[in-house]
Design a protein around this motif. Structure first.
Motif, PDB file in Angstrom:
ATOM      1  N   LEU A  86       2.829 -13.737   9.234  1.00  0.00           N
ATOM      2  CA  LEU A  86       1.719 -14.317   8.474  1.00  0.00           C
ATOM      3  C   LEU A  86       0.921 -13.216   7.780  1.00  0.00           C
ATOM      4  O   LEU A  86       0.453 -13.397   6.653  1.00  0.00           O
ATOM      5  N   ILE A  89       2.829 -12.202   4.729  1.00  0.00           N
ATOM      6  CA  ILE A  89       2.672 -13.216   3.678  1.00  0.00           C
ATOM      7  C   ILE A  89       1.296 -13.098   3.040  1.00  0.00           C
ATOM      8  O   ILE A  89       1.151 -13.141   1.815  1.00  0.00           O
ATOM      9  N   ALA A 109      -3.735 -20.317   8.163  1.00  0.00           N
ATOM     10  CA  ALA A 109      -2.406 -20.650   8.667  1.00  0.00           C
ATOM     11  C   ALA A 109      -2.452 -20.969  10.162  1.00  0.00           C
ATOM     12  O   ALA A 109      -1.768 -21.874  10.641  1.00  0.00           O
ATOM     13  N   GLY A 115       1.431 -24.116  10.188  1.00  0.00           N
ATOM     14  CA  GLY A 115       1.195 -22.853   9.496  1.00  0.00           C
ATOM     15  C   GLY A 115       2.221 -21.771   9.754  1.00  0.00           C
ATOM     16  O   GLY A 115       2.404 -20.876   8.941  1.00  0.00           O
ATOM     17  N   ASN A 117       5.386 -22.330   9.964  1.00  0.00           N
ATOM     18  CA  ASN A 117       6.682 -22.806   9.480  1.00  0.00           C
ATOM     19  C   ASN A 117       6.964 -22.411   8.038  1.00  0.00           C
ATOM     20  O   ASN A 117       7.880 -22.938   7.412  1.00  0.00           O
ATOM     21  N   ILE A 118       6.184 -21.507   7.494  1.00  0.00           N
ATOM     22  CA  ILE A 118       6.388 -21.085   6.101  1.00  0.00           C
ATOM     23  C   ILE A 118       7.705 -20.333   6.001  1.00  0.00           C
ATOM     24  O   ILE A 118       7.961 -19.397   6.750  1.00  0.00           O
ATOM     25  N   GLN A 119       8.550 -20.772   5.065  1.00  0.00           N
ATOM     26  CA  GLN A 119       9.885 -20.209   4.904  1.00  0.00           C
ATOM     27  C   GLN A 119       9.888 -19.082   3.875  1.00  0.00           C
ATOM     28  O   GLN A 119       9.005 -18.988   3.025  1.00  0.00           O
ATOM     29  N   TYR A 123       7.941 -18.826  -4.515  1.00  0.00           N
ATOM     30  CA  TYR A 123       7.066 -19.994  -4.617  1.00  0.00           C
ATOM     31  C   TYR A 123       6.242 -19.950  -5.902  1.00  0.00           C
ATOM     32  O   TYR A 123       5.818 -18.879  -6.353  1.00  0.00           O
ATOM     33  N   VAL A 135      -2.014 -22.186   1.971  1.00  0.00           N
ATOM     34  CA  VAL A 135      -1.146 -22.556   3.093  1.00  0.00           C
ATOM     35  C   VAL A 135      -0.499 -23.913   2.829  1.00  0.00           C
ATOM     36  O   VAL A 135       0.712 -24.096   3.022  1.00  0.00           O
ATOM     37  N   LEU A 138       2.285 -23.565   0.275  1.00  0.00           N
ATOM     38  CA  LEU A 138       3.465 -22.882   0.798  1.00  0.00           C
ATOM     39  C   LEU A 138       4.286 -23.776   1.725  1.00  0.00           C
ATOM     40  O   LEU A 138       5.483 -23.539   1.927  1.00  0.00           O
ATOM     41  N   LEU A 139       3.672 -24.781   2.273  1.00  0.00           N
ATOM     42  CA  LEU A 139       4.373 -25.713   3.154  1.00  0.00           C
ATOM     43  C   LEU A 139       4.969 -26.891   2.391  1.00  0.00           C
ATOM     44  O   LEU A 139       5.665 -27.725   2.977  1.00  0.00           O
ATOM     45  N   ARG A 144       8.653 -24.456  -3.618  1.00  0.00           N
ATOM     46  CA  ARG A 144       9.666 -23.424  -3.428  1.00  0.00           C
ATOM     47  C   ARG A 144      10.651 -23.430  -4.589  1.00  0.00           C
ATOM     48  O   ARG A 144      11.273 -24.430  -4.894  1.00  0.00           O
TER      49      ARG A 144
END
Length: 399
Positions: A86, A89, A109, A115, A117-119, A123, A135, A138-139, A144
């Motif tokens: 995190l 990121i 997050a 929070g 689980n952001i891949q 983005y 956040v 990003l989810l 993406r």
């Protein structure tokens, strides 16, 4: 300040009389002075309270993470690296002015149930967003730009190009063209040296490291392959592959890479991979003269190079197995193939770098789980083949 406050209250006290003896007599006369003292005290307390409030705000501001308000403004793309924390990121977002501080992002997050689980990936974001909105964005899968392209161990370069074309929408032929010059992709020229007297085939085969990749959407075919070659080079450096195979095995890194690719293709179970690598080394370097490898996978590789589909070992004809036009023919030609026949993963590289110790010259898959049996003599090998046939393994077994 306390002394001045005491004096303000004591100003109306008569001389020679203790401060605690305050009666009603004479109170009216001193009421004006008492009122002034009260006002002064109130002002002082207010000043003290205001200072404390101001100080509290200063301290609060110091510990509160700087953050933007709202949903943001100008669009910007952000790339989140694989396995990024995190904090990583947050740093990436701060760098392009998506959020105001890493701390604000990490806090947001942490407060979001999803929070963590952001891949990884690229983005579409906006500049100067609140951390909470960043956040949330990003989810959101729609934000993406790229999807991960997973390339498993043992894929040939042709299979790799096919998956890359589907995953990146870059034409297959672009990858074919880019792959023609492996050195331009970052493969050092020393990799194409051999110690066995054979000519090394300059190919990108073997150097496209299998992994899950998140490619920058701005990359072309050459850029994508450069990323994969860099991953390969980083992995072999981490393993100490180059120095180990030259020092301990007295072979060139390219020869060891060929062995890794052969072991990758032939192995059906991880514990067998170092043993299969040892068989390849024994047949090539221990036997005098060198023995043909007799690996079915080399015939399959030639079929794929010609545009045909690979076949199960039991379905390969004698002509396909011993095609005189096949430079990768390992049935009648002794020694290693001109180059790798696939792109081996980390375990196969380790197996070729540190093969098992043993005198084996033969192996065959003996069960449907992919386990192999190893032998030193023809008689032992024939017994293992009979065992495989009894277990229902398709090896053109005789009834």
């Amino acid at each position: 300040m306390i002394d001045e406050l005491d004096l303000a209250f004591d100003e109306h006290a008569e001389k020679g009389k203790p401060r605690h003896r305050r009666g009603a007599r004479g109170g009216k006369k001193g009421s004006g002075k008492s009122g002034i003292a009260f006002v002064m005290a109130f002002v002082l307390l207010a000043a003290l309270g205001g200072g404390a409030f101001f100080g509290y705000n200063k301290v609060k501001d110091f510990f509160t993470a700087a953050d933007y308000d709202g949903a943001g403004g100008d669009p910007v793309q952000v790339n989140i690296e694989k396995n990024a924390t995190l904090t990583d990121i947050g740093n990436a977002l701060v760098e392009v002015d998506v959020v105001k501080s890493t701390k604000a992002f990490v806090n947001a997050a942490d407060e979001n149930p999803k929070g963590k689980n952001i891949q990884s990936g690229t983005y579409n974001m906006k500049k100067q967003m609140s951390a909470e909105n960043a956040v949330t964005l990003l989810l959101d899968p729609k934000t993406r730009v790229t999807r991960g392209v997973t390339l498993r161990e043992g894929l040939t370069m042709m299979q790799t190009f096919d998956l890359l074309a589907k995953g990146t929408k870059i034409p297959y032929d672009d990858f074919v063209e880019a792959a023609k010059d492996p050195e331009a992709l970052g493969v050092p020229d020393f990799w194409f040296n051999r110690r066995d007297g054979k000519q090394a085939k300059k190919t990108v085969e073997g150097f496209l490291f299998p992994d899950t990749y998140e490619f920058d959407p701005k990359l072309d075919a050459k850029g994508v392959l450069e990323v994969m070659v860099a991953k390969f080079l980083g992995t072999v450096e981490e393993l100490g592959f180059v120095d180990t195979v030259q020092k301990n095995l007295s072979v060139s890194p390219f020869e060891a890479l060929i062995v890794a690719s052969l072991a990758q293709a032939e192995s059906g179970a991880d514990p067998d991979t170092p043993k299969i690598a040892r068989v390849a080394y024994n047949r090539t370097y221990k036997q005098k003269p060198a023995m043909p490898l007799q690996f079915d996978v080399t015939a399959n590789y030639w079929l794929q190079l010609k545009g045909s589909a690979a076949k199960h070992s039991g379905q390969l004809s004698k002509t396909e197995l011993n095609d005189p036009k096949n430079p990768y023919n390992s049935v009648s030609q002794a020694g290693l193939t001109p180059g790798p026949i696939d792109n081996p993963g980390r375990k196969a590289l380790e197996a070729a770098m540190k093969p098992a110790t043993g005198p084996w010259l033969f192996f065959v898959a003996v069960d449907k789980k992919g386990n192999s049996a190893f032998a030193v003599t023809d008689a032992q090998h024939e017994a293992n083949i009979n065992k495989a046939c009894a277990n229902g393994i398709d090896l053109n077994c005789k009834d």
